[in-house]
Design a protein around this motif. Structure first.
Motif, PDB file in Angstrom:
ATOM      1  N   PRO A 168       6.374   1.517   4.273  1.00 27.92           N
ATOM      2  CA  PRO A 168       5.193   2.379   4.236  1.00 27.92           C
ATOM      3  C   PRO A 168       4.594   2.572   5.624  1.00 27.92           C
ATOM      4  CG  PRO A 168       5.103   0.721   2.502  1.00 27.92           C
ATOM      5  CD  PRO A 168       6.243   0.351   3.400  1.00 27.92           C
ATOM      6  N   ARG A 172      -8.727  -1.927   1.861  1.00 29.29           N
ATOM      7  CA  ARG A 172      -7.479  -1.158   1.971  1.00 29.29           C
ATOM      8  C   ARG A 172      -6.400  -1.979   2.666  1.00 29.29           C
ATOM      9  NH1 ARG A 172      -4.204   1.225   6.403  1.00 29.29           N
ATOM     10  NH2 ARG A 172      -3.602   3.312   5.771  1.00 29.29           N
ATOM     11  N   CYS A 218       5.972  -4.067   4.542  1.00 32.70           N
ATOM     12  CA  CYS A 218       5.760  -2.940   5.455  1.00 32.70           C
ATOM     13  C   CYS A 218       5.775  -3.422   6.892  1.00 32.70           C
ATOM     14  CB  CYS A 218       4.455  -2.223   5.146  1.00 32.70           C
ATOM     15  SG  CYS A 218       2.967  -3.186   5.470  1.00 32.70           S
ATOM     16  N   VAL A 277       1.590   2.555   7.642  1.00 33.23           N
ATOM     17  CA  VAL A 277       0.297   1.938   7.398  1.00 33.23           C
ATOM     18  C   VAL A 277      -0.867   2.754   7.937  1.00 33.23           C
ATOM     19  CG1 VAL A 277       1.196  -0.406   7.260  1.00 33.23           C
ATOM     20  CG2 VAL A 277       0.589   0.537   9.491  1.00 33.23           C
ATOM     21  N   GLY A 326      -2.942   6.348   4.128  1.00 33.37           N
ATOM     22  CA  GLY A 326      -3.179   5.643   2.869  1.00 33.37           C
ATOM     23  C   GLY A 326      -4.383   6.220   2.160  1.00 33.37           C
ATOM     24  N   SER A 332       5.873   1.741  -1.731  1.00 32.22           N
ATOM     25  CA  SER A 332       4.865   0.701  -1.889  1.00 32.22           C
ATOM     26  C   SER A 332       4.721   0.280  -3.351  1.00 32.22           C
ATOM     27  CB  SER A 332       3.517   1.185  -1.352  1.00 32.22           C
ATOM     28  OG  SER A 332       3.033   2.283  -2.118  1.00 32.22           O
ATOM     29  N   TRP A 337      -2.828  -3.197   1.079  1.00 29.39           N
ATOM     30  CA  TRP A 337      -1.524  -2.937   1.691  1.00 29.39           C
ATOM     31  C   TRP A 337      -0.726  -4.234   1.797  1.00 29.39           C
ATOM     32  CZ3 TRP A 337       1.482   0.942   2.087  1.00 29.39           C
ATOM     33  CH2 TRP A 337       1.006   2.233   2.304  1.00 29.39           C
TER      34      TRP A 337
END
Length: 231
Positions: free
Chosen positions: A24, A183, A194, A26, A29, A12, A187
């Motif tokens: 990544p 968050r 991702c 998801v 995190g 990431s 991302w």
């Protein structure tokens, strides 16, 4: 799975190319990802260092459970027995000794519940601090988003001060939802490559679907129930 998660977190920040690229994960995190990125910056890909952080979270979780039992029951015997249920559950030691976000999220959840109980007379602490912690729990391990509605649902139990407790729970859940949304935006900004998050992926990662005795996911199932009952 462990290598997939850790490489995805590293990717990431340092995008990979070609057939070695790892998207990544998801569902992991938050605090876990930040800690793993910090460890990578200090010691690189030394696997034991990444695992040591998760093991420290397991130790912290056991300590908090023992402390909670000792405070409410007053029995040292009970404080020693109750954590054995968690430790003896299939999957606990696996998740607690490898690079997974499950135990860091669980420790954060216990901290949220502990602070919620201790801040009965300080509503702003419940709204802002507990709500933010609950959002960090969900950001760290996605299935723990169940803690957000649990804050409101648990407020219905008991008669005294129900309206005030319900208000606290709803506001805290909204604050936590905002943290979780941040968050998600992060991302999308940091790792736009991702893989997409679909229902099947979430159900598989959280253990919502599958066999009842799916040992690798059994701890997650227990955590989902614990988040609702503990709030």
């Amino acid at each position: 799975d462990e290598a997939w998660i850790l490489l995805g977190i590293d990717g990431s920040i340092h995008p990979q190319a070609g057939e070695w690229a790892v998207a990544p994960v998801v569902t992991s995190g938050g605090v876990f990802a930040l800690a793993q990125l910090g460890i990578s910056a200090m010691v690189g890909n030394t696997l034991w260092a990444h695992r040591l952080f998760v093991f420290a979270c397991l130790v912290g979780t056991v300590w908090m459970i023992m402390r909670w039992v000792r405070r409410h029951d007053g029995s040292m015997v009970g404080a020693l027995i109750v954590p054995c249920v968690l430790i003896g559950m299939p999957g606990t030691l696996v998740f607690g000794a490898t690079g997974y976000a499950t135990l860091p999220a669980f420790l954060l959840m216990l901290c949220t519940v502990e602070l919620w109980e201790a801040s009965a007379g300080q509503r702003w602490v419940r709204w802002v601090v507990c709500g933010s912690l609950a959002g960090l729990v969900a950001a760290t391990r996605l299935e723990m988003a169940m803690l957000l509605p649990a804050l409101a649902i648990a407020s219905w139990f008991g008669q005294e001060g129900r309206r005030a407790r319900l208000t606290d729970g709803v506001i805290a859940a909204v604050v936590g939802g905002c943290v979780l949304a941040v968050r998600g935006v992060a991302w999308a900004h940091v790792a736009p490559w991702c893989s997409a998050l679909d229902t099947a992926t979430v159900n598989w990662m959280t253990g919502v679907t599958g066999a009842l005795l799916d040992y690798q996911k059994l701890l997650n199932k227990w955590m989902i129930g614990e988040s609702v009952m503990s709030a």
